[in-house]
Enzyme design. Structure first.
Site, PDB file in Angstrom:
ATOM      1  N   GLU A   1      -9.479  -3.313  -6.733  1.00 43.34           N
ATOM      2  CA  GLU A   1      -8.849  -2.209  -6.007  1.00 43.34           C
ATOM      3  C   GLU A   1      -9.070  -0.852  -6.644  1.00 43.34           C
ATOM      4  O   GLU A   1      -8.900  -0.690  -7.857  1.00 43.34           O
ATOM      5  CB  GLU A   1      -7.333  -2.435  -5.923  1.00 43.34           C
ATOM      6  CG  GLU A   1      -6.920  -3.662  -5.171  1.00 43.34           C
ATOM      7  CD  GLU A   1      -5.464  -3.588  -4.757  1.00 43.34           C
ATOM      8  OE1 GLU A   1      -5.030  -2.511  -4.303  1.00 43.34           O
ATOM      9  OE2 GLU A   1      -4.768  -4.597  -4.883  1.00 43.34           O
TER      10      GLU A   1
ATOM     11  N   HIS B   1      -7.478  -5.028  -1.910  1.00 43.71           N
ATOM     12  CA  HIS B   1      -6.241  -4.326  -1.591  1.00 43.71           C
ATOM     13  C   HIS B   1      -5.397  -5.132  -0.606  1.00 43.71           C
ATOM     14  O   HIS B   1      -5.889  -5.599   0.429  1.00 43.71           O
ATOM     15  CB  HIS B   1      -6.609  -2.973  -0.991  1.00 43.71           C
ATOM     16  CG  HIS B   1      -5.464  -2.052  -0.750  1.00 43.71           C
ATOM     17  ND1 HIS B   1      -4.695  -1.528  -1.754  1.00 43.71           N
ATOM     18  CD2 HIS B   1      -4.963  -1.529   0.406  1.00 43.71           C
ATOM     19  CE1 HIS B   1      -3.783  -0.726  -1.252  1.00 43.71           C
ATOM     20  NE2 HIS B   1      -3.913  -0.719   0.061  1.00 43.71           N
TER      21      HIS B   1
ATOM     22  N   SER C   1       0.828  -1.189   0.000  1.00 42.34           N
ATOM     23  CA  SER C   1       0.000   0.000   0.000  1.00 42.34           C
ATOM     24  C   SER C   1       0.879   1.262   0.000  1.00 42.34           C
ATOM     25  O   SER C   1       1.709   1.427  -0.891  1.00 42.34           O
ATOM     26  CB  SER C   1      -0.961  -0.043   1.192  1.00 42.34           C
ATOM     27  OG  SER C   1      -1.975   0.919   1.065  1.00 42.34           O
TER      28      SER C   1
END
Length: 319
Positions: free
Chosen positions: A239, A269, A144
């Site tokens: 995502e 995600h 991320s």
């Protein structure tokens, strides 16, 4: 591939949240609570240390290790998260590769906005090099926001004249502070974690007024990737940030960089966090381990990978 597994993960991530904007403290506590549910491999040694002046978690395989160091950057929108919240990912990479890892506790926004995190991650990498670690034995990895840092730390290191690591692995990286990817809109509602509003809120905290139209904030649309090491970008089709990876991969190809864009269908995600629960997570981590094993080598030229800490600042953590 199990539709039932994916459905359970999706349902977990869609559990109702309190209405209205949450405080930074609530965001941090909620993320920590979620990530403590992830499975961490057993055969690890965990030691708290420092690297480049920042706290770090040293993760080693318990049964001997291969030559190689993963410099890991945790996720959390540059606002929350820690080496501990990323331990399912760091630990699984260590267990699968036999390498050691240092997971950096970089400074977080809004207390420490851009470019504090990048300063800390570059400082950690510089400390590894100064201790005698060959850059060919180092890989950057992260998920991320930390996946974004794996890329932007490379950019900043290159611009500072440092030798680049052997490889970069980015899980669902955040790579575009301009938020111009089509998936920001087409995956709204499909993504069980993020909404555009939520992503933009933490983004504002990190930017603190900085112009997002610069390579260190939006490498997917603005970075010159010339000279970059091989990269593996793993992302799911569900995502909001899908196009962050697809566009960075296109820029990498255009710059002549060895890049693998690894897209898994029907997963959210940072789906790799669900190793041991989701077949796709274990398979993706296996592919990441193969990628790292093929590209990371070299030797320690002298000294330890991180400076020895005093007993007061270095203690073993429970694995």
């Amino acid at each position: 591939m199990s539709k039932e597994q994916r459905a359970r993960v999706d349902a977990l991530l869609r559990q109702p949240q309190p209405e209205g904007p949450r405080s930074v403290e609530a965001l941090r506590a909620g993320f920590e609570a979620l990530m403590t549910q992830m499975i961490v491999p057993d055969a690890l040694r965990l030691t708290r240390t420092t690297l480049g002046g920042r706290p770090a978690l040293h993760v080693e395989p318990d049964n001997g290790r291969r030559a190689g160091t993963i410099l890991y950057f945790h996720g959390g929108g540059w606002v929350y998260g820690s080496p501990e919240t990323a331990l399912s990912l760091t630990g699984n990479l260590v267990a699968r590769t036999g390498f050691e890892a240092y997971s950096v506790d970089y400074r977080l926004a809004p207390e420490h906005p851009f470019p504090a995190a990048i300063e800390d991650t570059v400082g950690a990498y510089r400390a590894l090099l100064d201790s005698g670690v060959d850059p060919s034995a180092v890989a950057f990895a992260g998920e991320s926001a930390g996946g974004g840092l794996a890329v932007t730390t490379c950019l900043a290191a290159r611009d500072a004249g440092l030798p680049l690591p052997a490889a970069v692995v980015a899980f669902s990286p955040g790579l575009d502070a301009t938020r111009t990817g089509e998936s920001m809109d087409t995956k709204e509602g499909v993504d069980p974690i993020f909404t555009r509003e939520a992503v933009e809120r933490t983004g504002v905290m990190y930017l603190a007024g900085a112009d997002p139209h610069q390579p260190l904030l939006s490498p997917a649309v603005l970075a010159d990737l010339t000279g970059f090491p091989p990269m593996l970008l793993q992302v799911g089709t569900n995502e909001l940030l899908l196009d962050d990876s697809t566009r960075l991969a296109a820029r990498a190809r255009a710059a002549g960089v060895d890049v693998i864009l690894d897209v898994t269908a029907g997963v959210p995600h940072v789906f790799q966090s669900f190793a041991g629960v989701l077949d796709e997570a274990d398979e993706a981590l296996d592919r990441a381990a193969v990628f790292l094993g093929q590209r990371v080598g070299g030797r320690v030229l002298g000294g330890r990978a991180a400076r020895a800490s005093s007993p007061a600042e270095n203690r073993s953590a429970e694995s």
